[in-house]
Design a protein around this motif. Structure first.
Motif, PDB file in Angstrom:
ATOM      1  N   LEU A   1       0.837  -1.204   0.000  1.00 22.42           N
ATOM      2  CA  LEU A   1       0.000   0.000   0.000  1.00 22.42           C
ATOM      3  C   LEU A   1       0.868   1.250   0.000  1.00 22.42           C
ATOM      4  O   LEU A   1       0.599   2.214  -0.735  1.00 22.42           O
ATOM      5  CB  LEU A   1      -0.916  -0.018   1.225  1.00 22.42           C
ATOM      6  CG  LEU A   1      -1.865   1.173   1.385  1.00 22.42           C
ATOM      7  CD1 LEU A   1      -2.927   1.162   0.297  1.00 22.42           C
ATOM      8  CD2 LEU A   1      -2.531   1.132   2.770  1.00 22.42           C
ATOM      9  N   ARG A   2       1.906   1.226   0.823  1.00 21.88           N
ATOM     10  CA  ARG A   2       2.806   2.393   0.888  1.00 21.88           C
ATOM     11  C   ARG A   2       3.491   2.639  -0.450  1.00 21.88           C
ATOM     12  O   ARG A   2       3.572   3.780  -0.923  1.00 21.88           O
ATOM     13  CB  ARG A   2       3.837   2.185   2.003  1.00 21.88           C
ATOM     14  CG  ARG A   2       4.730   3.409   2.212  1.00 21.88           C
ATOM     15  CD  ARG A   2       5.552   3.290   3.488  1.00 21.88           C
ATOM     16  NE  ARG A   2       6.492   2.188   3.454  1.00 21.88           N
ATOM     17  CZ  ARG A   2       6.411   1.112   4.212  1.00 21.88           C
ATOM     18  NH1 ARG A   2       5.406   0.971   5.056  1.00 21.88           N
ATOM     19  NH2 ARG A   2       7.320   0.159   4.122  1.00 21.88           N
TER      20      ARG A   2
ATOM     21  N   LYS B   1       1.045   4.128  -3.025  1.00 23.05           N
ATOM     22  CA  LYS B   1       0.837   5.570  -2.870  1.00 23.05           C
ATOM     23  C   LYS B   1       2.038   6.352  -3.397  1.00 23.05           C
ATOM     24  O   LYS B   1       1.883   7.436  -3.973  1.00 23.05           O
ATOM     25  CB  LYS B   1       0.572   5.899  -1.398  1.00 23.05           C
ATOM     26  CG  LYS B   1      -0.775   5.403  -0.901  1.00 23.05           C
ATOM     27  CD  LYS B   1      -1.011   5.799   0.533  1.00 23.05           C
ATOM     28  CE  LYS B   1      -2.361   5.298   1.035  1.00 23.05           C
ATOM     29  NZ  LYS B   1      -3.488   5.926   0.319  1.00 23.05           N
ATOM     30  N   ARG B   2       3.230   5.811  -3.194  1.00 21.67           N
ATOM     31  CA  ARG B   2       4.423   6.493  -3.718  1.00 21.67           C
ATOM     32  C   ARG B   2       4.393   6.550  -5.241  1.00 21.67           C
ATOM     33  O   ARG B   2       4.665   7.590  -5.844  1.00 21.67           O
ATOM     34  CB  ARG B   2       5.682   5.766  -3.242  1.00 21.67           C
ATOM     35  CG  ARG B   2       6.003   5.962  -1.768  1.00 21.67           C
ATOM     36  CD  ARG B   2       7.277   5.221  -1.383  1.00 21.67           C
ATOM     37  NE  ARG B   2       7.631   5.420   0.014  1.00 21.67           N
ATOM     38  CZ  ARG B   2       8.661   4.852   0.614  1.00 21.67           C
ATOM     39  NH1 ARG B   2       9.452   4.018  -0.070  1.00 21.67           N
ATOM     40  NH2 ARG B   2       8.918   5.086   1.881  1.00 21.67           N
TER      41      ARG B   2
ATOM     42  N   LYS C   1       1.755   6.304  -7.150  1.00 25.02           N
ATOM     43  CA  LYS C   1       0.603   7.079  -7.623  1.00 25.02           C
ATOM     44  C   LYS C   1       0.884   8.579  -7.587  1.00 25.02           C
ATOM     45  O   LYS C   1       0.515   9.316  -8.502  1.00 25.02           O
ATOM     46  CB  LYS C   1      -0.634   6.759  -6.775  1.00 25.02           C
ATOM     47  CG  LYS C   1      -1.886   7.489  -7.254  1.00 25.02           C
ATOM     48  CD  LYS C   1      -3.109   7.099  -6.448  1.00 25.02           C
ATOM     49  CE  LYS C   1      -4.353   7.829  -6.956  1.00 25.02           C
ATOM     50  NZ  LYS C   1      -5.570   7.467  -6.181  1.00 25.02           N
ATOM     51  N   HIS C   2       1.543   9.024  -6.519  1.00 26.75           N
ATOM     52  CA  HIS C   2       1.758  10.461  -6.345  1.00 26.75           C
ATOM     53  C   HIS C   2       3.187  10.919  -6.656  1.00 26.75           C
ATOM     54  O   HIS C   2       3.482  12.104  -6.563  1.00 26.75           O
ATOM     55  CB  HIS C   2       1.404  10.860  -4.908  1.00 26.75           C
ATOM     56  CG  HIS C   2      -0.015  10.530  -4.529  1.00 26.75           C
ATOM     57  ND1 HIS C   2      -1.103  11.184  -5.066  1.00 26.75           N
ATOM     58  CD2 HIS C   2      -0.522   9.594  -3.684  1.00 26.75           C
ATOM     59  CE1 HIS C   2      -2.219  10.685  -4.562  1.00 26.75           C
ATOM     60  NE2 HIS C   2      -1.897   9.708  -3.727  1.00 26.75           N
TER      61      HIS C   2
ATOM     62  N   ARG D   1       6.018  10.163  -5.024  1.00 25.09           N
ATOM     63  CA  ARG D   1       6.722  10.532  -3.792  1.00 25.09           C
ATOM     64  C   ARG D   1       7.998   9.714  -3.653  1.00 25.09           C
ATOM     65  O   ARG D   1       7.967   8.557  -3.272  1.00 25.09           O
ATOM     66  CB  ARG D   1       5.831  10.310  -2.575  1.00 25.09           C
ATOM     67  CG  ARG D   1       4.585  11.189  -2.553  1.00 25.09           C
ATOM     68  CD  ARG D   1       3.665  10.788  -1.418  1.00 25.09           C
ATOM     69  NE  ARG D   1       2.436  11.571  -1.420  1.00 25.09           N
ATOM     70  CZ  ARG D   1       1.349  11.249  -0.729  1.00 25.09           C
ATOM     71  NH1 ARG D   1       1.338  10.151   0.011  1.00 25.09           N
ATOM     72  NH2 ARG D   1       0.263  12.001  -0.784  1.00 25.09           N
TER      73      ARG D   1
ATOM     74  N   ALA E   1       1.472   1.596  -9.465  1.00 25.32           N
ATOM     75  CA  ALA E   1       0.641   1.930  -8.312  1.00 25.32           C
ATOM     76  C   ALA E   1      -0.550   0.979  -8.220  1.00 25.32           C
ATOM     77  O   ALA E   1      -0.820   0.403  -7.158  1.00 25.32           O
ATOM     78  CB  ALA E   1       0.163   3.380  -8.424  1.00 25.32           C
TER      79      ALA E   1
ATOM     80  N   PHE F   1      -1.473  -1.823  -5.295  1.00 28.82           N
ATOM     81  CA  PHE F   1      -2.746  -1.808  -4.573  1.00 28.82           C
ATOM     82  C   PHE F   1      -3.474  -3.149  -4.714  1.00 28.82           C
ATOM     83  O   PHE F   1      -4.032  -3.667  -3.746  1.00 28.82           O
ATOM     84  CB  PHE F   1      -3.643  -0.683  -5.087  1.00 28.82           C
ATOM     85  CG  PHE F   1      -3.161   0.699  -4.727  1.00 28.82           C
ATOM     86  CD1 PHE F   1      -2.525   0.946  -3.521  1.00 28.82           C
ATOM     87  CD2 PHE F   1      -3.358   1.764  -5.598  1.00 28.82           C
ATOM     88  CE1 PHE F   1      -2.090   2.219  -3.184  1.00 28.82           C
ATOM     89  CE2 PHE F   1      -2.937   3.039  -5.268  1.00 28.82           C
ATOM     90  CZ  PHE F   1      -2.297   3.273  -4.065  1.00 28.82           C
TER      91      PHE F   1
ATOM     92  N   ASP G   1      -8.122   1.896  -2.375  1.00 33.09           N
ATOM     93  CA  ASP G   1      -7.227   2.648  -3.258  1.00 33.09           C
ATOM     94  C   ASP G   1      -7.217   2.062  -4.668  1.00 33.09           C
ATOM     95  O   ASP G   1      -7.168   2.799  -5.655  1.00 33.09           O
ATOM     96  CB  ASP G   1      -5.814   2.676  -2.678  1.00 33.09           C
ATOM     97  CG  ASP G   1      -5.646   3.771  -1.636  1.00 33.09           C
ATOM     98  OD1 ASP G   1      -6.538   4.634  -1.572  1.00 33.09           O
ATOM     99  OD2 ASP G   1      -4.653   3.763  -0.900  1.00 33.09           O
TER     100      ASP G   1
END
Length: 336
Positions: A105-106, A109-110, A112-113, A115, A124, A128, A142
């Motif tokens: 999950l972490r 998110k990285r 997807k955005h 980061r 991403a 998920f 997500d």
């Protein structure tokens, strides 16, 4: 910005088997099959846990079936999973897939955005989905969001439904928004009771419009207020209108002003316009021009005329000071 207006989610010990000296008799035991060894390890693990966990009610938590435990923990965050994993070795083993899901999950998110890594929506979604396959409702939601954004509605709804069945408020909310019919209101109500402020606002809108449920302005106003108290800026604006007109809530200009100002301070453009006009009628010219300028910058062109009238009445020093306040203004934290 454009907003939709009226009406419109003890630390335990680690246990290991005791080491006994091997005797000649032990050496003469026949070789165990792989399945037999696995069964023996599982029995020892549960025996160890059941002896170490002392419940005041006499419950044996280690005997909880793995599938039941994973359903209970499906919506756990990483800190909650870590705490539950320390209860005993049996739980630690059972919750391993969900801990792995948190890592996925972490990373999702990285990706997807963008980061710390190059933005990659394919990776991403893959992360998920892998997390969802391990039972995490957070990953299901997500992944569902990404499918929804890709216009793959059925895939999104399927994931939302899985998360909703496991009791995840965000999954219930998203599934409710997807349905937008009678079943939606039921799911929105469940998520609202669980404290999901966006669900509370959407439930209020359904009640206010009679969409999927009978029209009920008093109930709608109650949920607007709940969502406003939870920090949802659009609900703050509608709560102010309820108090202002005495619709669903007792007529109260003081409460109406309070919630309008709070919405304005959180960056709601229409609220900034309304609050600025209110200050103008009260003779608070400096404060009025600040809120009207903020409303103008948020796209509310109706604020221009009154703002310009006020600016003509102010000295050059007062106008400069007002613009300085606007330039340094920052919205209060809120949910949008």
């Amino acid at each position: 910005m454009k907003q939709r207006t009226w009406p419109d989610r003890s630390t335990g010990s680690r246990f290991t088997a005791l080491q006994f000296p091997i005797t000649e008799k032990d050496n003469r035991r026949p070789e165990l099959t792989a399945s037999a060894r696995k069964a023996r390890i599982k029995r020892r693990s549960r025996f160890s846990c059941s002896r170490s966990i002392k419940s005041t009610e006499g419950h044996d938590f280690a005997s909880l079936p793995f599938d039941v435990l994973n359903k209970i923990a499906a919506s756990f965050t990483l800190p909650q999973l870590r705490a539950a994993s320390l209860v005993c070795k049996s739980w630690n083993d059972a919750l391993r897939p969900l801990r792995e899901a948190m890592v996925l999950l972490r990373w999702g998110k990285r990706f997807k955005h963008g980061r710390g890594v190059r933005k990659n929506l394919d990776k991403a979604l893959d992360s998920f989905l892998k997390g969802a396959a391990r039972g995490s409702t957070l990953a299901m939601v997500d992944a569902g969001l990404m499918y929804w954004e890709m216009d793959k509605k059925e895939a999104a709804i399927s994931l939302y439904r899985q998360a909703a069945v496991l009791g995840d408020p965000a999954g219930q909310f998203n599934l409710g928004i997807s349905y937008l019919q009678e079943e939606a209101v039921k799911l929105l109500y469940q998520a609202s009771i669980a404290g999901h402020v966006r669900a509370q606002y959407q439930l209020a809108l359904c009640l206010h419009r009679g969409r999927g449920v009978d029209f009920n302005l008093q109930e709608a106003a109650r949920w607007y207020l709940r969502a406003a108290e939870g920090g949802y800026v659009r609900a703050m604006y509608n709560t102010s209108l309820c108090y202002s007109f005495g619709e669903g809530l007792p007529l109260s200009h003081r409460q109406a002003r309070k919630w309008m100002k709070r919405a304005a301070d959180c960056g709601h453009g229409k609220a900034q316009l309304e609050h600025g006009l209110g200050l103008f009628t009260e003779g608070e010219m400096m404060k009025a021009v600040v809120y009207l300028e903020l409303a103008t910058r948020a796209g509310e062109t109706a604020a221009d005329h009154v703002k310009n009238v006020i600016l003509q009445q102010l000295s050059a020093t007062s106008r400069d000071r007002a613009m300085l306040v606007v330039d340094s203004w920052r919205a209060m934290p809120s949910l949008h």
